[in-house]
Structures are given as structure tokens and as C-alpha cells.
Design a protein around this motif. Structure first.
Motif, PDB file in Angstrom:
ATOM      1  N   ARG A   9      -1.477  10.562  -5.696  1.00 29.45           N
ATOM      2  CA  ARG A   9      -1.632   9.115  -5.818  1.00 29.45           C
ATOM      3  C   ARG A   9      -1.719   8.720  -7.292  1.00 29.45           C
ATOM      4  NH1 ARG A   9      -5.166   7.992  -1.223  1.00 29.45           N
ATOM      5  NH2 ARG A   9      -6.963   8.352  -2.557  1.00 29.45           N
ATOM      6  N   GLU A  65       0.826  -1.214   0.000  1.00 32.67           N
ATOM      7  CA  GLU A  65       0.000   0.000   0.000  1.00 32.67           C
ATOM      8  C   GLU A  65       0.861   1.265   0.000  1.00 32.67           C
ATOM      9  OE1 GLU A  65      -3.636  -0.014   1.369  1.00 32.67           O
ATOM     10  OE2 GLU A  65      -3.796  -2.129   1.892  1.00 32.67           O
ATOM     11  N   THR A 117      -2.623  -3.679  -2.447  1.00 33.21           N
ATOM     12  CA  THR A 117      -3.482  -2.511  -2.259  1.00 33.21           C
ATOM     13  C   THR A 117      -4.898  -2.959  -1.929  1.00 33.21           C
ATOM     14  OG1 THR A 117      -4.335  -0.512  -3.294  1.00 33.21           O
ATOM     15  CG2 THR A 117      -4.001  -2.385  -4.720  1.00 33.21           C
ATOM     16  N   GLU A 143      -6.313   1.118  -8.285  1.00 34.30           N
ATOM     17  CA  GLU A 143      -4.875   0.881  -8.412  1.00 34.30           C
ATOM     18  C   GLU A 143      -4.629  -0.486  -9.047  1.00 34.30           C
ATOM     19  OE1 GLU A 143      -2.553   1.399  -4.767  1.00 34.30           O
ATOM     20  OE2 GLU A 143      -3.421   3.400  -4.572  1.00 34.30           O
ATOM     21  N   THR A 199      -5.515  -0.397 -12.814  1.00 37.05           N
ATOM     22  CA  THR A 199      -4.681   0.437 -13.677  1.00 37.05           C
ATOM     23  C   THR A 199      -3.233  -0.030 -13.743  1.00 37.05           C
ATOM     24  OG1 THR A 199      -4.365   1.918 -11.812  1.00 37.05           O
ATOM     25  CG2 THR A 199      -6.032   2.541 -13.421  1.00 37.05           C
ATOM     26  N   MET A 200      -2.750  -0.690 -12.702  1.00 40.58           N
ATOM     27  CA  MET A 200      -1.322  -0.989 -12.668  1.00 40.58           C
ATOM     28  C   MET A 200      -0.978  -2.426 -13.040  1.00 40.58           C
ATOM     29  SD  MET A 200      -0.456   1.061  -9.181  1.00 40.58           S
ATOM     30  CE  MET A 200       1.298   1.262  -9.366  1.00 40.58           C
ATOM     31  N   ARG A 216       1.090   6.541  -9.216  1.00 43.42           N
ATOM     32  CA  ARG A 216       0.634   5.317  -9.852  1.00 43.42           C
ATOM     33  C   ARG A 216       1.281   5.196 -11.227  1.00 43.42           C
ATOM     34  NH1 ARG A 216      -5.593   5.664  -9.502  1.00 43.42           N
ATOM     35  NH2 ARG A 216      -5.609   6.092 -11.736  1.00 43.42           N
ATOM     36  N   ASP A 238      -7.185  -0.853  -2.982  1.00 41.51           N
ATOM     37  CA  ASP A 238      -7.855   0.036  -3.919  1.00 41.51           C
ATOM     38  C   ASP A 238      -7.955  -0.642  -5.283  1.00 41.51           C
ATOM     39  OD1 ASP A 238      -8.579   1.971  -5.686  1.00 41.51           O
ATOM     40  OD2 ASP A 238      -7.134   3.468  -5.008  1.00 41.51           O
TER      41      ASP A 238
END
Ligand SMILES: Nc1ncnc2c1ncn2[C@@H]1O[C@H](COP(=O)(O)OP(=O)(O)O)[C@@H](O)[C@H]1O
Ligand SMILES: [Mg+2]
Lengths: 282, 351
Positions: free
Chosen positions: B169, B159, B191, B196, B199-200, B173, B193
Motif C-alpha cells: 500500500r 479506495e 479513501t 493516504e 500523503t497524496m 501510494r 484512510d
């Protein structure tokens, strides 16, 4: 109605009052010290003047007497050796112990910690005689080592108590980060934990030093003429045929206090708060 | 660089088991995100890979090496903690080179590595500062710098962005993702989230209560959630889930007697209790369809979220075109083709 509390004049007055109050407070606290200082600068006749003299030409004859006494330098060196050793020994043993208490959830941890504190709760006089007997049996009676061990017994719980708090407050992630970076637990302790716990070390060593430096009771029982410390030597001012030597007693008292005051003054500069800020978010 | 394999890994604290046999395989060079609600065991799993937690059962491998009994310092991994864990009494430069100094790396090589990392992360002007003199985003970069000078087999992130404000953030990212594309180091990123994660990640591992619910690429998981939990957890706003039962003839009916359109399915029995799932962005407002009463309208500029009730159940609709709907209006919703997910009511598994 207008509120006047915030007006500049009121604020100035407030500040002035605070300073007056603080000055009075400091005078009250320092009065005994100032009185002793005063006595040490009087001749024997002036000491006993009645009513007491408030204005006189200071004399340094008491200081000259004390410093030229044959046993003063020896007692000073004894005190220095014994106190420094007790502080260093307490820190060297106490800091790793405190770290263990802070980081390892071993069985009986709280019991052991409590047991350690019990040592502090005992009146020192209660352990004096048993200690004397033990040191005699071990052939340590009247050595400096015996006094060092006695002082360490009492300052160790203090060190463990203070340092445990410091270690517990340091984020575990700092150590974990160091381990991942390739440090052993020991390296992480010496390179990361110890530097950050510096204020704790300073606080602990000031307290330990004062404990050892000013002790009379243990030194009186556990030392002889060769190994006696300053407080023990000071007691001899009370003993002569000519009664209490107030001038000598107070002058040596000031001389004994000076090194601790100087040490504490400089050490306190290291007591900077917030040394660890910036480690974690904040 | 190396792949990481986790084989039926368990973790218990005393009598409480918090990881119940977790298996996953992280390929060499892959960016894998472990995502799940708070307390599901993500950090615990990551810390076991790092060697900071003992492994109660199962096997963890980094490369071909079983690391169960290997200390963190011998695993050749780097980790970025949620609170950064920078050494406060060291400068940025010393923070980054601590690991190299422990390894006895030569002075020139150390300087070269710091220069490289500082350039990648834009820290060149901050090398002599102390952590407390840095902003949150800068500390975050130093923590990453400390990881990349090592050139480790695996990067672990726990995190890392949750202490930053929303704007930073998003920026970080992108930077982390870009860093991974440049360095190509195997990365495991934890994470809670889901944005996140989406997208990652090259690959997402969705966890809940100490088990893995689904593993897949972000779009696979979005398009084909394995169960109700994954469906509701991934995607924002989250998928609408309506309790109903199959009534045959290509229809499902809610308790309130509202019909929901379905493609007829032979796999379903009449009166079978199901959960009807449809994403907010797959609902359109039409002249006819599922009737819904509008509660709240939230315009965000580019899109509008409409919160409404179908009978007594909540739905969210996401529309891109501007339209005049007001609270209290009745609207009619049409799911787009092939956008319906049906889940078993009891097990939550997708049908
Ligand atoms: N040291 C510990 N002792 C006991 N329980 C723990 C400990 N660390 C974590 N847990 C429990 O393990 C579970 C998973 O925690 P964690 O991995 O931190 O979750 P996450 O990172 O997904 O939020 C939680 O229920 C937590 O309470
Ligand atoms: Mg966590």
C-alpha cells in the motif's frame, strides 16, 4: 495408542475401497443402459431366450434395420432441427430476460419471475391440449415450429433461472468499468457479460437440449408423419402386427441417445469453474 | 484534462438522503482526496461524477460541460475500482486496450499507448497474462494501466489500495502520486484512510454523513481543523480532546478539577463548556504540568506512544526521545506554544 488412520497402507486401502464403491455405484446407474445396449445387439430369438443370455455373439442387424428404415433419417433430421431451434430460441430470449431480472430492479420483478417458474411446475400434459388448440387455430398444427414453441415454453424458465444466477454473480463493477471504457450497455453485455457467463450457457443448453431431444408427448400430438421426431418414430416399433420389436426399439434408443451424450460430453469441458476468478481481488 | 465542479449535489436512495448538498471545486490537474469514515457518501459522490449513479439534485460539471444527464461512456473519465474490476477473460494487454478498440483507435496507436502505459507501470512482461495469473499489486497496476491508456479528462479512484497489504500500500501510494506528477491529469481519489489523504493530496475534502466538513491542503487541515470531527479524524495518533470548561485567567478545568493551561481569551466566557484539543506530538513530558497516569507504553522504535489518563479522560502522548516511563507512573504534560485548539462543546466548531 497409536493412531493408524494416517499410515500409507491404510490410505491405500481407503482409496481402493472408494474406487470399489464408485464402480458399484456406476454399474447400478448404468445397468439399464447396459441392458438396453445388450438387447440391441441380440437377434429376435436371443431376446426372448429364457433364461436370458449373458454371453452371445453380438449382431448389428437391428442397427442395420433401423438405419435403413425409410423414416429414420427424416425423423433424425426433424429432431435435430426442432431441438437445436428450441435451444437457440430459449437462449436468445432467455439470456436477455435473465439479465433484466438480474440487473434491473423493475416493478413486479419477483412476481414475474415466480410466474415464469409456475410454467415449470405445471404438468406438461395440462398445457398440451390448450397448446394443440391454439396451434391449430394459428394453422401451426403439425409443423416443426409448433414443437419448437412448445419446447421453448418449458426450457425458457430453465434458461432464465440458470442464467439469472450467473449474471447476478458477476460483479457489477465489470460492467460499470466497461461503460466507463466507452461501451454501451449492449456492448458490455456482449463483450464482457456473455463470455463470462459461458458455463451458464453450456449448462442451460445441455438441459434444454435433453428436454427437447427426448420429448415424446408434445411431438406425438403436435407432429405428423413428415414432421415426427425420433421418440415418436421409436414408438412405432411397438405397433406392428408382429408385436413389440425389441431389437429395433433398443437399437434406435441407443442411436437417439448417442448425439446427446456426445454433445454433453464435449460441452461439459466448457463448464470450467472459476472462469471469473481474477476479476476482483481474490 | 479539466476541472470538476460539484454544485450543491444531493443524492437520495428512495426516501433516504445520503448526500445533503455537497459543493466542491477540483482544479485542472489537481489531486483531490475525498476522505471520511465508511458510509459517509464518498463512493456515492465519486460514482455520481462517473455517471454510475443518478444525480438527485445539484449540478456536476466536467470542464465546462454539465454532465448530469450524460452517460459514463460519454464523460471521458477513467475509474479504478476498489476490486480492480479487470475483465477476467482478457489478457492484460486486451484489458488495457478495450476502451481504445471500442473507440476504433488504429492498431499502431493502440500498440503505442499500451507500450507507453506498460513501461510507466512496469507491466511490459505481463501483457499476455490473464488477471488470475497476477498478484494483487500487479492487478492494481493493470487497473491503472487501463485508466492511463485512455488519456482521460479525469481519473477517479475508489479506495484502490484497500485490498493490498500494508507494505504494498505504501509503495503503490508513492507510485500513484508519482504517476500524477508525470501525467498531470486531474484526479479524484476516495479513501477512508487519512494517511493516504495526507500523503497524496494536493487538496483534501473531509466528509461526514453526507456533508463536507472541511476543504483544504493537507497541512492547512492539520494545522487548522474546522471542528472537532476534522481534528480527530486527521492526524495519527488522533488529537487528544478533553472536555472541560473555561474558568478565566487563562485556564480551563476538567470535571476532575485538573487545570489545563490556555492563552487567555476575551472570546470565552467564564464557565463556558469547551473541548480542549492538543495533538499527541505537541505534548512534552516535563517536571510540572498537566498530571497524567500512564496506562500503556508502546515503543515503535523511532517514537513512543504513551497512553495515559488525565482524570478520567484519555490522552495520548507521542515522544521521540527514549525515556523510562512505566504503567502506573504519573507524568506531567506541557503543551507546546500555540498548539492548543478550543472547540465549542455544543457545535464542535473551533473557537
Ligand atoms: N444502492 C444503495 N441503496 C441504498 N443506500 C445506499 C446505496 N448505496 C449506498 N447507500 C448508502 O449511502 C451511504 C453512503 O455510501 P457510500 O457512498 O458507499 O459510502 P462510503 O464510500 O463513504 O463508505 C451509506 O449509508 C450507504 O448505506
Ligand atoms: Mg466506498
Amino acid at each position: 495408542m497409536a493412531v493408524v488412520v494416517g499410515s500409507p497402507r491404510m490410505r491405500k486401502l481407503e482409496t481402493a475401497l472408494i474406487y470399489v464403491a464408485l464402480t458399484v455405484l456406476v454399474m447400478v446407474f448404468l445397468f439399464p443402459v447396459l441392458w438396453v445396449l445388450g438387447l440391441s445387439l441380440k437377434t429376435r430369438l436371443q431376446v426372448f431366450a429364457s433364461p436370458p443370455l449373458y454371453l452371445w455373439w453380438p449382431t448389428i442387424e437391428n442397427y442395420v434395420d433401423v438405419l435403413t428404415r425409410s423414416d429414420f433419417p427424416r425423423a433424425f433430421i426433424n429432431t435435430l432441427i426442432v431441438s437445436t431451434s428450441a435451444v437457440l430460441l430459449s437462449l436468445c430470449v432467455g439470456a436477455p430476460a435473465a439479465y433484466a431480472f438480474a440487473r434491473f430492479p423493475f416493478k413486479g420483478r419477483s412476481f414475474l419471475f415466480f410466474a415464469l417458474l409456475v410454467m415449470r411446475m405445471l404438468p406438461p400434459i395440462a398445457v398440451l391440449v390448450p397448446m394443440y388448440v391454439i396451434f391449430s387455430k394459428l394453422g401451426l398444427a403439425t409443423t416443426r415450429l409448433s414443437v419448437v414453441l412448445a419446447y421453448t415454453t418449458f426450457s425458457l424458465p430453465l434458461v432464465v433461472w440458470i442464467m439469472r444466477g450467473y449474471f447476478e454473480d458477476l460483479p457489477v463493477e465489470l460492467e460499470e468499468s466497461a461503460w466507463i471504457d466507452g461501451a454501451t450497455r449492449f456492448t458490455a453485455f456482449t463483450h464482457i457479460i456473455l463470455p463470462m457467463a459461458r458455463p451458464g450457457f453450456v449448462a442451460a443448453s445441455i438441459l434444454c437440449l435433453q428436454l427437447a431431444w427426448n420429448d415424446f408427448m408434445f411431438a406425438a400430438v403436435l407432429t405428423n408423419n413428415d414432421t415426427q421426431t425420433l421418440p415418436v418414430m421409436m414408438a412405432s416399433f411397438n405397433a406392428g402386427d408382429s408385436g413389440m420389436d425389441w431389437g429395433g426399439l433398443t437399437a434406435s434408443g441407443m442411436l437417439v441417445t448417442l448425439p446427446v451424450v456426445i454433445f454433453s460430453f464435449f460441452a461439459q469441458g466448457h463448464l470450467v469453474a472459476g472462469l471469473s476468478s481474477g476479476a476482483v481481488k481474490g | 484534462m479539466a476541472q470538476v465542479t460539484i454544485d450543491n449535489v444531493r443524492k437520495a436512495y428512495g426516501d433516504v438522503e445520503v448526500l445533503h448538498g455537497v459543493s466542491a471545486r477540483i482544479e485542472d490537474g489537481e489531486f483531490v482526496v475525498l476522505v471520511g469514515p465508511s458510509g459517509c457518501g464518498k463512493s456515492t459522490l465519486l460514482r455520481m461524477i462517473a455517471g454510475l449513479e443518478t444525480i438527485t439534485g445539484g449540478i456536476v460539471r466536467i470542464g465546462d460541460r454539465v454532465v448530469n444527464d450524460i452517460t459514463p461512456r460519454e464523460r471521458n473519465i477513467a475509474m479504478v475500482f476498489q476490486n480492480y474490476a479487470l475483465y477476467p477473460h482478457m489478457t492484460v494487454s486486451d484489458n488495457m486496450t478495450f476502451s481504445l478498440r471500442l473507440k476504433g483507435t488504429s492498431r499502431e496507436e493502440t500498440a503505442r499507448q499500451v507500450k507507453r502505459a506498460a513501461e510507466i507501470l512496469g507491466l511490459t512482461n505481463l501483457l499476455d497474462r490473464y488477471p488470475k495469473q497476477l498478484s494483487g499489486g500487479q492487478r492494481q497496476r493493470v487497473a491503472m494501466g487501463r485508466a492511463i491508456v485512455r488519456d482521460p479528462l479525469v481519473f477517479l479512484f475508489d479506495e484502490p489500495l484497500s485490498n493490498l497489504d500494508a507494505k504494498l500500500r505504501v509503495q503503490m501510494r508513492v507510485e500513484i502520486k508519482d504517476l500524477h506528477q508525470r501525467l498531470g491529469t486531474t484526479t479524484i481519489y476516495v479513501t477512508h484512510d487519512q494517511i493516504e489523504a495526507m500523503t497524496m493530496a494536493d487538496k483534501i475534502v473531509v466528509m461526514r454523513d453526507g456533508v463536507i466538513e472541511q476543504v483544504g491542503s493537507p497541512l492547512d487541515i492539520y494545522d487548522a481543523p474546522a471542528n472537532v470531527f476534522v481534528a480527530s479524524f486527521i492526524g495519527s495518533p488522533s488529537m487528544n480532546l478533553l472536555n472541560c470548561h473555561y474558568v478565566g485567567a487563562g485556564n480551563a478545568r476538567t470535571e476532575d478539577g485538573i487545570d489545563l493551561p490556555l492563552v487567555a481569551s476575551a472570546a470565552l466566557q467564564d464557565n463556558q463548556a469547551v473541548v480542549y484539543g492538543v495533538r499527541p506530538e505537541h505534548l512534552t513530558i516535563a517536571a510540572t504540568g498537566i498530571p497524567a497516569v500512564v496506562l500503556v507504553v508502546e515503543p515503535t522504535g523511532s517514537e513512543t506512544h504513551i497512553f495515559a489518563k488525565v482524570g478520567n479522560q484519555d490522552v495520548t502522548v507521542l515522544v521521540r526521545e527514549r525515556m523510562s516511563v512505566a504503567p502506573g507512573d504519573t507524568i506531567y504534560l506541557q503543551p507546546k506554544d500555540n498548539s492548543i485548539y478550543l472547540f465549542d462543546k455544543g457545535t464542535g466548531v473551533r473557537l
